[in-house]
Design a protein around this motif. Structure first.
Motif, PDB file in Angstrom:
ATOM      1  N   ARG A  54       1.196  -7.129  -0.139  1.00 20.83           N
ATOM      2  CA  ARG A  54       0.402  -6.711   1.031  1.00 20.83           C
ATOM      3  C   ARG A  54      -0.633  -5.682   0.606  1.00 20.83           C
ATOM      4  NH1 ARG A  54       3.661  -3.565   5.155  1.00 20.83           N
ATOM      5  NH2 ARG A  54       2.806  -1.793   4.019  1.00 20.83           N
ATOM      6  N   ASP A  56      -2.809  -2.654   1.493  1.00 23.23           N
ATOM      7  CA  ASP A  56      -2.925  -1.537   2.438  1.00 23.23           C
ATOM      8  C   ASP A  56      -4.261  -0.844   2.186  1.00 23.23           C
ATOM      9  OD1 ASP A  56      -0.408  -2.156   3.367  1.00 23.23           O
ATOM     10  OD2 ASP A  56       0.596  -0.514   2.329  1.00 23.23           O
ATOM     11  N   THR A  66      -3.831   0.270   6.967  1.00 22.93           N
ATOM     12  CA  THR A  66      -2.474   0.610   7.365  1.00 22.93           C
ATOM     13  C   THR A  66      -2.461   1.057   8.830  1.00 22.93           C
ATOM     14  OG1 THR A  66      -2.043   1.335   5.107  1.00 22.93           O
ATOM     15  CG2 THR A  66      -0.468   2.034   6.780  1.00 22.93           C
ATOM     16  N   THR A  92       3.351  -3.328  -2.089  1.00 28.16           N
ATOM     17  CA  THR A  92       2.085  -2.962  -1.461  1.00 28.16           C
ATOM     18  C   THR A  92       1.131  -2.460  -2.533  1.00 28.16           C
ATOM     19  OG1 THR A  92       2.834  -0.698  -1.020  1.00 28.16           O
ATOM     20  CG2 THR A  92       3.203  -2.340   0.722  1.00 28.16           C
TER      21      THR A  92
END
Length: 194
Positions: A54, A56, A66, A92
């Protein structure tokens, strides 16, 4: 093509924020999401490791920032997390390469004896390509599932513009021709994992 029993599928940045067309503009490869889902299903069914990455973003206006709804994984990815028989990693990152995320992807792969990775996700010429290039530099055998990625039209220096399709083709030529990765189709990978 031989895919090892412990080859890891690295699913890069398949997040809701990439659905915001007003922000990103025109994209290519409308079949990418279906192909990503099929690869995840095949990897999970075979017990192979899957890595969910992911992004961010630190940019205050980014759809991937975020705390914003676009930061979340797309629904089809979220509903597949934790469903496989094999190992799974969630990491992340705030830069292009998944190898600069947390926890450390390279350390996790090496601890598991993984030598092959398959890269899929978004964007073809950004985080997916950067992850594949770095994987190749680190000595992994990398397969890049081109039809399980997509990107967007982009403007470069001097007003040069390339379509998403042109950018994807450039990525394929660079990765394959440069020896960073073997650029393949999802069907080839699905047949290889059987």
């Amino acid at each position: 093509m031989e895919i090892a029993e412990n080859a890891a599928l690295v699913v890069v940045d398949v997040q809701r924020g990439f659905e915001e067309e007003d922000y990103w503009g025109p994209r290519d490869n409308p079949e990418a999401d279906r192909n990503i889902a099929r690869l995840v299903d095949a990897w999970q069914a075979s017990g192979r490791p899957v890595v969910f990455v992911r992004h961010d973003s630190a940019q205050p206006d980014s759809p991937l920032r975020t705390g914003y709804e676009g930061n979340a994984f797309k629904e089809y990815v979220e509903e597949r997390r934790g469903k496989g028989r094999g190992p799974e990693l969630f990491l992340t990152k705030a830069v292009n390469s998944a190898f600069y995320g947390s926890p450390d992807l390279d350390a996790w792969l090496r601890a598991s004896g993984v030598r092959q990775i398959v890269v899929a996700g978004i964007q073809t010429n950004m985080c997916a390509e950067t992850t594949a290039r770095m994987g190749g530099n680190l000595g992994y055998e990398v397969f890049f599932a081109l039809d399980a990625t997509y990107t967007f039209d982009a403007v470069g220096p001097w007003g040069w513009t390339l379509s998403a399709r042109e950018l994807s083709r450039a990525t394929a030529v660079t990765l394959h021709g440069g020896g960073f990765a073997s650029v393949v189709r999802s069907e080839e990978l699905l047949a290889a994992v059987g």
